[in-house]
Design a protein around this motif. Sequence first.
Motif: not given
Length: 312
Positions: A129-153
């Motif tokens: 329930e706690l995880a589900k309540s934050q799925f919107g923010n979690i989804f955006v967070f995971v999407l932001l990892l793509i450019p973050i890790y691209f810069v890291y590589f």
Amino acid sequence: MKDNYIPLRVNRDFGGIVSVYFDFFKQNIKNFTNVFISYNGVFLIGLLITSYLLVSGFLGMIAQESSNNSFGNGNEFEQDYYIYLGVGGFLFVIIFLGVAFLNYSLSTSYMIKYVETRDENVDKKEVWELAKSQFGNIFVFVLLLIPIYFVYFIAAIILNIIPLLGFIAQYIVQFGLTAWIGVSFFDMLQKKKGVTEALGEGWKLVTTNFWKSIGVNFILGILLGILLMIALIVPGIIVGIYTFHVVENNVDYSHSIVSTIVYTLGTCIVLIIAVYGQCLSQFVNGLLYYALHEKTYNENTRATIEQIGQND
């Protein structure tokens, strides 16, 4: 309060974080594994299908290259193997993103609920329930990892050009990035913040305690890696013995059902353990978050003092 509860919101030094991690691990490993299996069923099945496609493709390509098969239409079979690899690779990427989305959430939510309930028997429904309540923010967070890790590589490629110092710097950046992402994610769920606000708070906590953050992720990362390698010993031995049998007896592995089953299960076990290891690594940054947050804000210490004052 449960007598066996391990307080996590404590300002601990480097050694204290490492020590309490394994205390928390031993106490919660059984209950969290139950949570992990309960909510990863679809992904585990997906990993099995992905493993089958990848193994079928690789076995076929190896057999084709080594001329162990005499096909009438070699190009047609080779094209089939490329299709297996392509579809398997595509599913792997999708499942990997889904796993990152889910398991970062589950491990973080589990630790938050552990602190809230002060009980090792965390209810898996509350975790969900706690995880589900934050799925919107979690989804955006995971999407932001793509450019973050691209810069890291890109940065890692540049740093690896520099002999020795660049190699060391690349690992410092890697563990710093891991700490920043893990701590930020934890702050987002713990405080129910927006993504950018949580990333800003995580950046502040990690950069002001940079070497502690690096050291904790480095040492516990190595220890977790050893632990996962131990877990792979038995399936590794089985696959190794079977591979020796295949080579010694010239088994036509590209058409053998047994070969496909053995290598598919072996690949699937490796992927599942890697996914589980992702959860365990987030526990590292959960402990780091509580230690750094308490050092910066002293919220738990002040609350304890105020409670003592009220009792007096």
